[in-house]
Design a protein around this motif. Structure first.
Motif, PDB file in Angstrom:
ATOM      1  N   ASN A 153       0.837  -1.192   0.000  1.00 54.46           N
ATOM      2  CA  ASN A 153       0.000   0.000   0.000  1.00 54.46           C
ATOM      3  C   ASN A 153       0.875   1.246   0.000  1.00 54.46           C
ATOM      4  OD1 ASN A 153      -1.988  -1.919   0.347  1.00 54.46           O
ATOM      5  ND2 ASN A 153      -3.089  -0.764   1.890  1.00 54.46           N
ATOM      6  N   LEU A 154       0.454   2.245  -0.787  1.00 56.25           N
ATOM      7  CA  LEU A 154       1.217   3.475  -0.942  1.00 56.25           C
ATOM      8  C   LEU A 154       0.466   4.659  -0.369  1.00 56.25           C
ATOM      9  CD1 LEU A 154       2.319   2.988  -4.670  1.00 56.25           C
ATOM     10  CD2 LEU A 154       3.499   2.223  -2.604  1.00 56.25           C
ATOM     11  N   GLY A 155       1.220   5.639   0.160  1.00 56.20           N
ATOM     12  CA  GLY A 155       0.634   6.882   0.628  1.00 56.20           C
ATOM     13  C   GLY A 155       0.446   7.846  -0.535  1.00 56.20           C
ATOM     14  N   GLU A 156      -0.091   9.013  -0.249  1.00 53.63           N
ATOM     15  CA  GLU A 156      -0.326  10.015  -1.288  1.00 53.63           C
ATOM     16  C   GLU A 156       0.974  10.484  -1.921  1.00 53.63           C
ATOM     17  OE1 GLU A 156      -2.672  13.195   0.256  1.00 53.63           O
ATOM     18  OE2 GLU A 156      -4.417  11.921   0.657  1.00 53.63           O
ATOM     19  N   ASP A 157       2.085  10.367  -1.192  1.00 55.03           N
ATOM     20  CA  ASP A 157       3.391  10.772  -1.718  1.00 55.03           C
ATOM     21  C   ASP A 157       4.042   9.694  -2.575  1.00 55.03           C
ATOM     22  OD1 ASP A 157       3.942   8.925   0.245  1.00 55.03           O
ATOM     23  OD2 ASP A 157       5.273  10.228   1.412  1.00 55.03           O
ATOM     24  N   GLY A 158       3.363   8.555  -2.740  1.00 54.33           N
ATOM     25  CA  GLY A 158       3.899   7.464  -3.544  1.00 54.33           C
ATOM     26  C   GLY A 158       4.840   6.544  -2.798  1.00 54.33           C
ATOM     27  N   GLN A 159       5.135   6.828  -1.531  1.00 56.50           N
ATOM     28  CA  GLN A 159       6.012   5.975  -0.736  1.00 56.50           C
ATOM     29  C   GLN A 159       5.210   4.853  -0.089  1.00 56.50           C
ATOM     30  OE1 GLN A 159       9.131   6.030  -0.727  1.00 56.50           O
ATOM     31  NE2 GLN A 159       9.767   8.090  -1.284  1.00 56.50           N
ATOM     32  N   VAL A 160       5.886   3.742   0.146  1.00 49.17           N
ATOM     33  CA  VAL A 160       5.225   2.593   0.766  1.00 49.17           C
ATOM     34  C   VAL A 160       4.771   2.951   2.180  1.00 49.17           C
ATOM     35  CG1 VAL A 160       7.419   1.606   1.599  1.00 49.17           C
ATOM     36  CG2 VAL A 160       5.427   0.118   1.262  1.00 49.17           C
ATOM     37  N   ARG A 161       3.543   2.579   2.514  1.00 49.49           N
ATOM     38  CA  ARG A 161       3.007   2.788   3.863  1.00 49.49           C
ATOM     39  C   ARG A 161       2.806   1.461   4.593  1.00 49.49           C
ATOM     40  NH1 ARG A 161       0.306   7.231   5.271  1.00 49.49           N
ATOM     41  NH2 ARG A 161       0.687   6.387   7.336  1.00 49.49           N
ATOM     42  N   MET A 162       2.512   0.398   3.823  1.00 51.45           N
ATOM     43  CA  MET A 162       2.250  -0.902   4.454  1.00 51.45           C
ATOM     44  C   MET A 162       2.637  -2.018   3.491  1.00 51.45           C
ATOM     45  SD  MET A 162       0.052  -3.722   4.750  1.00 51.45           S
ATOM     46  CE  MET A 162      -1.533  -3.306   4.048  1.00 51.45           C
ATOM     47  N   LEU A 163       3.241  -3.073   4.034  1.00 44.55           N
ATOM     48  CA  LEU A 163       3.564  -4.271   3.269  1.00 44.55           C
ATOM     49  C   LEU A 163       3.010  -5.461   4.030  1.00 44.55           C
ATOM     50  CD1 LEU A 163       5.295  -5.230   0.751  1.00 44.55           C
ATOM     51  CD2 LEU A 163       7.029  -5.872   2.444  1.00 44.55           C
ATOM     52  N   LEU A 164       2.206  -6.266   3.359  1.00 43.73           N
ATOM     53  CA  LEU A 164       1.592  -7.439   3.976  1.00 43.73           C
ATOM     54  C   LEU A 164       1.960  -8.666   3.157  1.00 43.73           C
ATOM     55  CD1 LEU A 164      -0.416  -8.846   5.946  1.00 43.73           C
ATOM     56  CD2 LEU A 164      -2.222  -8.248   4.313  1.00 43.73           C
ATOM     57  N   LEU A 165       2.533  -9.681   3.833  1.00 48.04           N
ATOM     58  CA  LEU A 165       2.878 -10.942   3.200  1.00 48.04           C
ATOM     59  C   LEU A 165       2.057 -12.035   3.859  1.00 48.04           C
ATOM     60  CD1 LEU A 165       5.511  -9.043   3.144  1.00 48.04           C
ATOM     61  CD2 LEU A 165       6.718 -11.123   2.552  1.00 48.04           C
ATOM     62  N   GLU A 166       1.441 -12.894   3.042  1.00 48.17           N
ATOM     63  CA  GLU A 166       0.592 -13.954   3.586  1.00 48.17           C
ATOM     64  C   GLU A 166       0.851 -15.270   2.874  1.00 48.17           C
ATOM     65  OE1 GLU A 166      -3.552 -12.057   4.877  1.00 48.17           O
ATOM     66  OE2 GLU A 166      -3.084 -11.675   2.767  1.00 48.17           O
ATOM     67  N   ARG A 167       0.858 -16.329   3.669  1.00 51.20           N
ATOM     68  CA  ARG A 167       0.810 -17.682   3.145  1.00 51.20           C
ATOM     69  C   ARG A 167       0.045 -18.497   4.189  1.00 51.20           C
ATOM     70  NH1 ARG A 167       6.991 -19.979   4.055  1.00 51.20           N
ATOM     71  NH2 ARG A 167       6.624 -20.771   6.154  1.00 51.20           N
ATOM     72  N   THR A 168      -0.232 -19.747   3.900  1.00 44.92           N
ATOM     73  CA  THR A 168      -1.033 -20.565   4.819  1.00 44.92           C
ATOM     74  C   THR A 168      -0.399 -20.608   6.203  1.00 44.92           C
ATOM     75  OG1 THR A 168      -1.743 -21.937   2.961  1.00 44.92           O
ATOM     76  CG2 THR A 168      -2.054 -22.832   5.171  1.00 44.92           C
ATOM     77  N   GLY A 169      -1.151 -20.179   7.207  1.00 44.10           N
ATOM     78  CA  GLY A 169      -0.702 -20.256   8.590  1.00 44.10           C
ATOM     79  C   GLY A 169       0.244 -19.166   9.044  1.00 44.10           C
ATOM     80  N   LEU A 170       0.611 -18.233   8.155  1.00 39.23           N
ATOM     81  CA  LEU A 170       1.596 -17.222   8.522  1.00 39.23           C
ATOM     82  C   LEU A 170       1.306 -15.918   7.791  1.00 39.23           C
ATOM     83  CD1 LEU A 170       4.253 -16.822  10.146  1.00 39.23           C
ATOM     84  CD2 LEU A 170       5.485 -17.508   8.081  1.00 39.23           C
ATOM     85  N   SER A 171       1.276 -14.822   8.522  1.00 42.91           N
ATOM     86  CA  SER A 171       1.160 -13.505   7.892  1.00 42.91           C
ATOM     87  C   SER A 171       2.160 -12.558   8.533  1.00 42.91           C
ATOM     88  CB  SER A 171      -0.264 -12.949   8.012  1.00 42.91           C
ATOM     89  OG  SER A 171      -0.570 -12.655   9.348  1.00 42.91           O
ATOM     90  N   LEU A 172       2.740 -11.690   7.705  1.00 41.24           N
ATOM     91  CA  LEU A 172       3.761 -10.750   8.126  1.00 41.24           C
ATOM     92  C   LEU A 172       3.350  -9.364   7.648  1.00 41.24           C
ATOM     93  CD1 LEU A 172       6.703 -12.854   6.688  1.00 41.24           C
ATOM     94  CD2 LEU A 172       5.845 -12.960   9.016  1.00 41.24           C
ATOM     95  N   ARG A 173       3.464  -8.370   8.532  1.00 39.84           N
ATOM     96  CA  ARG A 173       3.059  -7.020   8.139  1.00 39.84           C
ATOM     97  C   ARG A 173       4.056  -5.990   8.656  1.00 39.84           C
ATOM     98  NH1 ARG A 173      -2.601  -4.839   7.390  1.00 39.84           N
ATOM     99  NH2 ARG A 173      -3.186  -6.953   7.982  1.00 39.84           N
ATOM    100  N   LEU A 174       4.380  -5.033   7.773  1.00 40.26           N
ATOM    101  CA  LEU A 174       5.193  -3.876   8.138  1.00 40.26           C
ATOM    102  C   LEU A 174       4.373  -2.623   7.879  1.00 40.26           C
ATOM    103  CD1 LEU A 174       8.590  -4.775   6.425  1.00 40.26           C
ATOM    104  CD2 LEU A 174       8.149  -4.754   8.866  1.00 40.26           C
ATOM    105  N   VAL A 175       4.289  -1.762   8.864  1.00 41.47           N
ATOM    106  CA  VAL A 175       3.638  -0.466   8.708  1.00 41.47           C
ATOM    107  C   VAL A 175       4.719   0.592   8.856  1.00 41.47           C
ATOM    108  CG1 VAL A 175       1.938   1.139   9.640  1.00 41.47           C
ATOM    109  CG2 VAL A 175       1.428  -1.305   9.566  1.00 41.47           C
ATOM    110  N   PHE A 176       4.901   1.418   7.819  1.00 38.87           N
ATOM    111  CA  PHE A 176       6.018   2.362   7.772  1.00 38.87           C
ATOM    112  C   PHE A 176       5.589   3.744   8.257  1.00 38.87           C
ATOM    113  CE2 PHE A 176       6.937  -0.969   4.786  1.00 38.87           C
ATOM    114  CZ  PHE A 176       8.296  -1.182   4.920  1.00 38.87           C
ATOM    115  N   ASP A 177       6.338   4.254   9.251  1.00 33.65           N
ATOM    116  CA  ASP A 177       6.161   5.634   9.693  1.00 33.65           C
ATOM    117  C   ASP A 177       7.100   6.563   8.925  1.00 33.65           C
ATOM    118  OD1 ASP A 177       4.291   4.830  11.627  1.00 33.65           O
ATOM    119  OD2 ASP A 177       5.884   4.396  13.068  1.00 33.65           O
ATOM    120  N   ARG A 178       8.246   6.025   8.494  1.00 32.95           N
ATOM    121  CA  ARG A 178       9.240   6.815   7.757  1.00 32.95           C
ATOM    122  C   ARG A 178       9.894   5.934   6.711  1.00 32.95           C
ATOM    123  NH1 ARG A 178      14.776   7.535   8.326  1.00 32.95           N
ATOM    124  NH2 ARG A 178      14.786   6.162  10.133  1.00 32.95           N
TER     125      ARG A 178
END
Length: 197
Positions: A153-178
Motif C-alpha cells: 500500500n502506498l501513501g499520497e506521496d507514492g512511498q510505501v506505507r504498508m507491506l503485507l505478506l501472507e501464506r497458509t498459517g503465517l502472515s507478516l506485516r510492516l507499517v512504515f512511519d518513515r
C-alpha cells in the motif's frame, strides 16, 4: 529456547496493524528492476503464526553493502538485530548472543524451523519482483511469488506505507512511519557494530 527468544527478530521482518494504510498498489505497478534501491525506514511490525502473534517496532537500513534490521519493544528496548553483508547474515539477541549463517534462509531455519523471506522483503517493499522466480499478479494488485501473496500500500506521496505478506498459517506485516534515503552507510556488519559502541 532459541525459537522463543528470537521469534521477535523474525517478526522483525513484520507487523500486524489493525488498519490498512494507504492505497493498494495496482497490478501493473510491480517491476523487475535489477537493482534494489537503498533506503532507511522505521515503523511497526508483526508476525502472526496460526493464532500466535508477535509485535514490535523496527528500524531498517538497506544500502548496497549492508542490510540492517533492528527490532525494539513498543517502549524502545532492544529485542535484537539482524544484519546481512557480503560475509553472510547474523542475528544478535538482546543478551548479546550472536547467531550466524551463510544465508537468511539458513538462519531462519536454524532459529525458527521454517523460512521467512528475509532476503526478498527489501525488493517487495520497493515494488520489485524477485528476478528469476516465477510469479503472477492477482487482479487485486497483489503479487504472488515464492509461496507468498504480497500486498503493498502506498501513501499520497507514492512511498510505501504498508507491506503485507501472507501464506497458509503465517502472515507478516510492516507499517512504515518513515521511508527515505539512508543517512548512514556502514561498509559491513562489523563496521556498524563498531559505530554503535
Amino acid at each position: 529456547m532459541i525459537r522463543h527468544c528470537l521469534l521477535p527478530i523474525s517478526a522483525a521482518l513484520l507487523l500486524a496493524a489493525c488498519t490498512s494504510l494507504g492505497t493498494q498498489m495496482s497490478a501493473e505497478s510491480w517491476r523487475d528492476d535489477t537493482a534494489t534501491p537503498e533506503f532507511e525506514a522505521s515503523g511497526r511490525m508483526g508476525v502472526k503464526e496460526n493464532e500466535r502473534g508477535s509485535y514490535a517496532n523496527f528500524d531498517w537500513l538497506r544500502t548496497a553493502a549492508v542490510q540492517l534490521f533492528d527490532v525494539k519493544t513498543p517502549l524502545g528496548n532492544s529485542v535484537g538485530r539482524l544484519c546481512q553483508d557480503g560475509g553472510g547474515v547474523q542475528a544478535v539477541a538482546s543478551d548479546g548472543q550472536v547467531y550466524r549463517a551463510a544465508t537468511t534462509a539458513e538462519l531462519s531455519r536454524q532459529l525458527l524451523g521454517y523460512d521467512l523471506p528475509v532476503a526478498y522483503i527489501d525488493r517487495w517493499t520497493n515494488g520489485l519482483r524477485v528476478p528469476g522466480e516465477p510469479y503472477s499478479v492477482l487482479p487485486d494488485g497483489r503479487l504472488q511469488q515464492m509461496g507468498w501473496k504480497i500486498q503493498r500500500n502506498l501513501g499520497e506521496d507514492g512511498q510505501v506505507r504498508m507491506l503485507l505478506l501472507e501464506r497458509t498459517g503465517l502472515s507478516l506485516r510492516l507499517v512504515f512511519d518513515r521511508f527515505g534515503q539512508p543517512e548512514r552507510r556502514p561498509g559491513s556488519c562489523a563496521a556498524d557494530a563498531e559505530q554503535a559502541v
